[in-house]
Design a protein around this motif. Structure first.
Motif, PDB file in Angstrom:
ATOM      1  N   ASN A  85     -31.970   8.650 -34.416  1.00  0.00           N
ATOM      2  CA  ASN A  85     -31.851   7.451 -35.239  1.00  0.00           C
ATOM      3  C   ASN A  85     -30.882   6.476 -34.558  1.00  0.00           C
ATOM      4  OD1 ASN A  85     -30.643   5.634 -37.199  1.00  0.00           O
ATOM      5  ND2 ASN A  85     -31.663   6.847 -38.785  1.00  0.00           N
ATOM      6  N   PRO A  86     -31.307   5.232 -34.292  1.00  0.00           N
ATOM      7  CA  PRO A  86     -30.437   4.290 -33.569  1.00  0.00           C
ATOM      8  C   PRO A  86     -29.089   4.032 -34.234  1.00  0.00           C
ATOM      9  CG  PRO A  86     -32.693   3.476 -33.661  1.00  0.00           C
ATOM     10  CD  PRO A  86     -32.627   4.675 -34.564  1.00  0.00           C
ATOM     11  N   ALA A  87     -29.006   4.235 -35.540  1.00  0.00           N
ATOM     12  CA  ALA A  87     -27.750   3.986 -36.262  1.00  0.00           C
ATOM     13  C   ALA A  87     -26.635   4.923 -35.809  1.00  0.00           C
ATOM     14  CB  ALA A  87     -27.969   4.119 -37.763  1.00  0.00           C
ATOM     15  N   LEU A  88     -26.988   6.064 -35.197  1.00  0.00           N
ATOM     16  CA  LEU A  88     -25.970   6.995 -34.736  1.00  0.00           C
ATOM     17  C   LEU A  88     -25.274   6.504 -33.466  1.00  0.00           C
ATOM     18  CD1 LEU A  88     -27.586  10.544 -35.213  1.00  0.00           C
ATOM     19  CD2 LEU A  88     -26.031   9.318 -36.726  1.00  0.00           C
ATOM     20  N   LYS A  89     -25.846   5.502 -32.805  1.00  0.00           N
ATOM     21  CA  LYS A  89     -25.276   4.966 -31.563  1.00  0.00           C
ATOM     22  C   LYS A  89     -25.203   6.038 -30.471  1.00  0.00           C
ATOM     23  CE  LYS A  89     -24.541   1.102 -33.736  1.00  0.00           C
ATOM     24  NZ  LYS A  89     -25.425  -0.080 -33.509  1.00  0.00           N
ATOM     25  N   VAL A  90     -26.170   6.938 -30.490  1.00  0.00           N
ATOM     26  CA  VAL A  90     -26.266   8.000 -29.489  1.00  0.00           C
ATOM     27  C   VAL A  90     -27.372   7.624 -28.514  1.00  0.00           C
ATOM     28  CG1 VAL A  90     -27.007  10.392 -29.123  1.00  0.00           C
ATOM     29  CG2 VAL A  90     -25.367   9.849 -30.933  1.00  0.00           C
ATOM     30  N   THR A  91     -27.063   7.558 -27.235  1.00  0.00           N
ATOM     31  CA  THR A  91     -28.059   7.139 -26.250  1.00  0.00           C
ATOM     32  C   THR A  91     -28.304   8.177 -25.159  1.00  0.00           C
ATOM     33  OG1 THR A  91     -26.362   5.990 -24.942  1.00  0.00           O
ATOM     34  CG2 THR A  91     -27.553   4.691 -26.605  1.00  0.00           C
ATOM     35  N   THR A  92     -27.543   9.275 -25.156  1.00  0.00           N
ATOM     36  CA  THR A  92     -27.737  10.334 -24.171  1.00  0.00           C
ATOM     37  C   THR A  92     -27.675  11.687 -24.859  1.00  0.00           C
ATOM     38  OG1 THR A  92     -25.387  10.649 -23.651  1.00  0.00           O
ATOM     39  CG2 THR A  92     -26.572   8.928 -22.413  1.00  0.00           C
ATOM     40  N   LEU A  93     -28.198  12.694 -24.188  1.00  0.00           N
ATOM     41  CA  LEU A  93     -28.158  14.039 -24.753  1.00  0.00           C
ATOM     42  C   LEU A  93     -26.719  14.536 -24.850  1.00  0.00           C
ATOM     43  CD1 LEU A  93     -30.136  16.242 -25.762  1.00  0.00           C
ATOM     44  CD2 LEU A  93     -29.910  17.307 -23.509  1.00  0.00           C
ATOM     45  N   ARG A 113     -40.760   3.839 -27.526  1.00  0.00           N
ATOM     46  CA  ARG A 113     -41.121   2.641 -26.761  1.00  0.00           C
ATOM     47  C   ARG A 113     -40.932   1.357 -27.560  1.00  0.00           C
ATOM     48  NH1 ARG A 113     -46.624   4.981 -23.790  1.00  0.00           N
ATOM     49  NH2 ARG A 113     -45.567   5.907 -21.980  1.00  0.00           N
ATOM     50  N   ASN A 114     -41.149   1.428 -28.879  1.00  0.00           N
ATOM     51  CA  ASN A 114     -40.955   0.211 -29.681  1.00  0.00           C
ATOM     52  C   ASN A 114     -39.554   0.131 -30.294  1.00  0.00           C
ATOM     53  OD1 ASN A 114     -40.932   1.830 -31.994  1.00  0.00           O
ATOM     54  ND2 ASN A 114     -43.043   1.337 -32.569  1.00  0.00           N
ATOM     55  N   HIS A 115     -38.662   1.042 -29.833  1.00  0.00           N
ATOM     56  CA  HIS A 115     -37.224   1.007 -30.167  1.00  0.00           C
ATOM     57  C   HIS A 115     -36.917   1.333 -31.628  1.00  0.00           C
ATOM     58  CE1 HIS A 115     -36.725  -0.657 -26.190  1.00  0.00           C
ATOM     59  NE2 HIS A 115     -37.514  -1.662 -26.484  1.00  0.00           N
ATOM     60  N   GLN A 116     -37.869   1.973 -32.324  1.00  0.00           N
ATOM     61  CA  GLN A 116     -37.558   2.464 -33.665  1.00  0.00           C
ATOM     62  C   GLN A 116     -36.689   3.720 -33.596  1.00  0.00           C
ATOM     63  OE1 GLN A 116     -41.912   2.205 -35.002  1.00  0.00           O
ATOM     64  NE2 GLN A 116     -40.821   1.793 -36.914  1.00  0.00           N
ATOM     65  N   LEU A 117     -36.811   4.452 -32.501  1.00  0.00           N
ATOM     66  CA  LEU A 117     -35.992   5.629 -32.240  1.00  0.00           C
ATOM     67  C   LEU A 117     -35.440   5.538 -30.818  1.00  0.00           C
ATOM     68  CD1 LEU A 117     -38.288   8.428 -33.734  1.00  0.00           C
ATOM     69  CD2 LEU A 117     -36.143   7.607 -34.716  1.00  0.00           C
ATOM     70  N   THR A 118     -34.353   6.232 -30.574  1.00  0.00           N
ATOM     71  CA  THR A 118     -33.765   6.263 -29.239  1.00  0.00           C
ATOM     72  C   THR A 118     -34.087   7.595 -28.580  1.00  0.00           C
ATOM     73  OG1 THR A 118     -31.920   4.864 -29.961  1.00  0.00           O
ATOM     74  CG2 THR A 118     -31.627   6.093 -27.906  1.00  0.00           C
ATOM     75  N   GLY A 119     -34.854   7.566 -27.508  1.00  0.00           N
ATOM     76  CA  GLY A 119     -35.202   8.790 -26.802  1.00  0.00           C
ATOM     77  C   GLY A 119     -34.079   9.206 -25.868  1.00  0.00           C
ATOM     78  N   VAL A 120     -33.606  10.442 -26.026  1.00  0.00           N
ATOM     79  CA  VAL A 120     -32.493  10.891 -25.177  1.00  0.00           C
ATOM     80  C   VAL A 120     -32.898  11.998 -24.204  1.00  0.00           C
ATOM     81  CG1 VAL A 120     -30.742  10.207 -26.850  1.00  0.00           C
ATOM     82  CG2 VAL A 120     -31.649  12.545 -26.913  1.00  0.00           C
ATOM     83  N   ALA A 121     -34.018  12.690 -24.464  1.00  0.00           N
ATOM     84  CA  ALA A 121     -34.427  13.758 -23.550  1.00  0.00           C
ATOM     85  C   ALA A 121     -35.827  14.250 -23.880  1.00  0.00           C
ATOM     86  CB  ALA A 121     -33.442  14.929 -23.608  1.00  0.00           C
ATOM     87  N   VAL A 122     -36.486  14.810 -22.853  1.00  0.00           N
ATOM     88  CA  VAL A 122     -37.764  15.504 -23.048  1.00  0.00           C
ATOM     89  C   VAL A 122     -37.504  16.996 -22.874  1.00  0.00           C
ATOM     90  CG1 VAL A 122     -39.200  13.587 -22.290  1.00  0.00           C
ATOM     91  CG2 VAL A 122     -38.390  15.243 -20.605  1.00  0.00           C
TER      92      VAL A 122
END
Length: 329
Positions: free
Chosen positions: A140-148, A221-230
């Protein structure tokens, strides 16, 4: 009736007996020589509409409808981590007209449940692996988490507060979350949903911290969620800028896969023909174009290849399930 026996009857009666015998034997003769398929095929999807299993099932069904020349319809039968729909197919008549869009969940259920509703080794025949799809850690982008690493830090600073939404108990995303918690040493609450899309929606809405599902790529891809890892061992060619979990957690590897199964006892010629048609379908340009937004990598293996793959998956996840000591019943 023999010719000598027929001679005992009058000519009109002999004629009537021959006509009656022909009328009785014709349907049986036609049935014996009818080629598969000659009527509608049902592709059972053991998950709700909207998720990757459903979307992939509809892509495959549409293509097979064209190539086989009969309607292939999708029927959703969700429940119990895919076991209800799978059980339905396992008990169906083995004639090639009821088939399953299976997944890694069919292997995992063999270990997560003490009494699964079917035996994947005895009740089903693998026909063709359709695709490989990694799961995505989507925050969730609100967490301000961008990396694993930041996700791990957040989970450690908030033990038990962070939640991990998955597509259901016993699924690949469920295992992805449980294995991550163990290997990364974090406390997160695993929340199983009835499918990946509801898990994504609640993560976007802020109810959950992170969704670990294989349907997440369009939402990343549409920035609704922040992808941090596969979750695959290497980065996905469809998201090359997104790190693999293994880059931070060595040895981590969970890749979802999907494939078609039929009930045990299905004639080998039907299995072979269906496998060949699916193999061709997965390499067609129009199908590949539909798969790309899903983050799915086409495979289209033969029945023997898929059988070998399923056997390897059973061996691999049997060891992991024993280590995790996970039971869902």
């Amino acid at each position: 009736m023999t010719p000598r026996l027929l001679q005992r009857f009058s000519r009109p009666l002999r004629y009537g007996l021959l006509v009656a015998a022909a009328a009785i034997s014709l349907p049986w003769a036609m049935a014996a020589h009818a080629e598969w398929p000659d009527r509608t095929i049902t592709l059972v999807v053991p998950f709700p509409p909207g998720g990757n299993t459903d979307v992939l099932g509809r892509i495959v069904a549409a293509k097979l409808t064209t190539t086989l020349g009969v309607h292939v319809i999708v029927e959703n039968r969700p429940g119990a981590g895919s076991m209800l729909g799978t059980q339905f197919v396992a008990k169906a008549k083995p004639d090639g007209y009821t088939i399953l869009m299976g997944s890694i969940a069919n292997v995992l259920n063999d270990y997560f449940y003490r009494k699964p509703l079917y035996d994947i080794r005895k009740d089903l025949i693998p026909v063709s692996q359709v695709v490989n799809v990694p799961n995505y850690f989507a925050v969730n982008p609100a967490l301000k988490v961008t990396t694993l690493a930041q996700l791990v830090s957040y989970a450690k600073q908030n033990p038990g507060k962070a939640s991990c939404a998955t597509s259901g108990v016993g699924t690949s995303p469920y295992l992805s979350c449980e294995l991550f918690k163990r290997m990364a040493g974090v406390q997160m609450t695993t929340i199983p949903y009835q499918g990946g899309i509801p898990a994504i929606q609640d993560t976007i809405g802020g109810r959950e911290s992170v969704a670990v599902v294989n349907e997440a790529l369009p939402y990343i891809r549409n920035h609704q969620l922040t992808g941090v890892a596969v979750t695959s061992a290497q980065r996905s060619p469809l998201a090359p800028d997104m790190p693999a979990v293994s880059e931070s957690v060595p040895g981590y590897d969970v890749t979802s896969w999907y494939g078609v199964f039929v009930p045990a006892g299905t004639p080998p010629d039907i299995v072979s023909k269906l496998g060949a048609e699916i193999g061709k379908a997965m390499q067609s340009p129009d199908v590949k174009k539909q798969l790309e937004p899903l983050g799915a990598i086409p495979v289209g293996s033969s029945p023997p290849q898929f059988q070998q793959f399923v056997n390897a998956e059973l061996a691999k996840w049997g060891k992991v399930a024993k280590e995790l000591n996970l039971h869902l019943d």
